[in-house]
Scaffold this active site. Structure first.
Site: not given
Length: 399
Positions: A345, A373, A219
């Protein structure tokens, strides 16, 4: 009274041969110490055994003593034959219940509490199957992984990955960035990307001149890894971007994610801006609506991991998201990058991940099918295999 005594005497005499046979059946075998035999009721003069034998059937009694005998033999083996336990029976981790079906048959752990059925794409793997047999991990450039969490997460999110890598003889360091995880700094007071990334850069600075690591950024951690690559290129063997921000020179994370504006309504709904300095100043942090977290970040993850995240996630500092990165070919460009896409995701859609790779092509792109995710929760074994595979890519292809 004499007749009554005579009656009992005759009965006892009639029972003696049968009791003697029972006592012979439960005498301790050769090699079993008398102390251990007495401790479990196998002594020939065990009165309680006589009493029980009067109440139970022969078959039940023999079964009970057979089980006790097995336990006694095990007890004596573990104590060196002395009848006193001086240690424990060696425990082989390879037969741990974490890997049901390996070695001796055991009762497995309860099924995952995931809200989704297990996919064939992510089967239960035995330890020896977690790493491809053809991969030679003894010859890798480095066995040291450094895991960098994403925005709002902490080192805690890597717990499955840490365990799997360590079981495969890798060294693992999971970093809590400033204001994240157990780092107590106030997220609202973070004013720059270098301040946010400082725990990572401090760690890299302590490494020896010849020490190298594999950085894994998830991320927003991708931007942090990129910054570290620019600062310490000689200490980074490879960089792995896990459904992560992968900026180019002069770009910030907000620029990248603005590409999905209008196509990810869920992210916009989940974001809650925090104005610790008042609404007449820029936001200081971003919170995520807890009621939308599962659908946004954990839509394929087990319920127990979602519960962990709900109590452990913290705010995302806003200033680092706005900061543009200075990335040079000499430093950042000298470290080869690998990208891992996640197909389910909802936070960084697969289309955006592919767009990031198209603008800033990595050495190779991998794909985790069925992952949300948070692949360290939803696809830990598949993620582990990819990390190990990337670690074994020969240095000649990555330098």
């Amino acid at each position: 009274m004499g007749a009554l005594v005579s009656c009992f005497t005759d009965t006892e005499e009639g029972r003696r041969p049968q009791q003697q046979r029972r006592q012979q059946a439960v005498n301790p075998p050769p090699g079993l110490s008398g102390k251990v035999a007495a401790a479990i009721g196998l002594s020939s003069n065990d009165r309680s055994g006589k009493t029980r034998s009067l109440r139970k059937g022969r078959g039940e009694e023999l079964l009970t003593h057979e089980q006790a005998l097995a336990a006694a033999i095990l007890l004596q083996q573990s104590s060196g034959g002395t009848g006193t336990v001086t240690g424990t029976v060696p425990f082989d981790r390879s037969t741990s219940l974490r890997y049901p079906g390996h070695g001796q048959r055991k009762q497995g752990l309860p099924r995952s509490s995931s809200s989704r059925p297990r996919s064939l794409a992510d089967p239960v793997l035995q330890p020896q199957e977690l790493v491809n047999q053809d991969l030679k991990i003894d010859n890798v450039e480095t066995k040291h992984f450094v895991l960098v969490h994403g925005g709002g997460f902490g080192a805690w999110c890597w717990y499955k990955t840490i365990a799997l890598l360590e079981d495969s003889k890798f060294k693992v360091s999971a970093i809590d960035l400033t204001g994240s995880g157990v780092n107590s700094f106030d997220t609202n007071k973070i004013t720059s990307l270098p301040e946010y990334v400082k725990p990572l850069t401090d760690f890299l600075e302590t490494l020896g001149d010849l020490d190298k690591v594999i950085l894994v950024g998830h991320d927003f951690g991708g931007a942090c890894v990129s910054y570290a690559m620019e600062m310490f290129p000689s200490k980074v063997a490879k960089a792995i971007f896990l459904c992560a921000a992968m900026p180019t020179n002069g770009q910030n994370t907000l620029d990248m994610f603005s590409q999905e504006a209008g196509m990810n309504d869920l992210m916009q709904q989940a974001q809650v801006f925090v104005y610790a300095n008042g609404k007449d100043h820029p936001p200081t942090a971003i919170d995520l609506d807890r009621s939308l977290l599962k659908e946004l970040l954990f839509n394929q993850s087990p319920a127990k991991d979602v519960a962990l995240a709900l109590v452990a996630m913290r705010s995302i500092p806003f200033a680092p998201v706005l900061e543009k990165l200075l990335l040079t070919d000499k430093n950042y460009g000298s470290v080869k990058r690998f990208y891992v896409e996640t197909t389910e995701d909802n936070a960084i859609p697969i289309s955006l991940q592919q767009s990031l790779c198209g603008v800033n092509p990595p050495e190779k792109v991998f794909r985790l099918k069925g992952s949300d995710h948070s692949p360290f929760f939803s696809k830990p074994q598949a993620l582990h295999k990819l990390l190990v595979e990337i670690s074994t890519i020969p240095s000649s292809l990555t330098q």
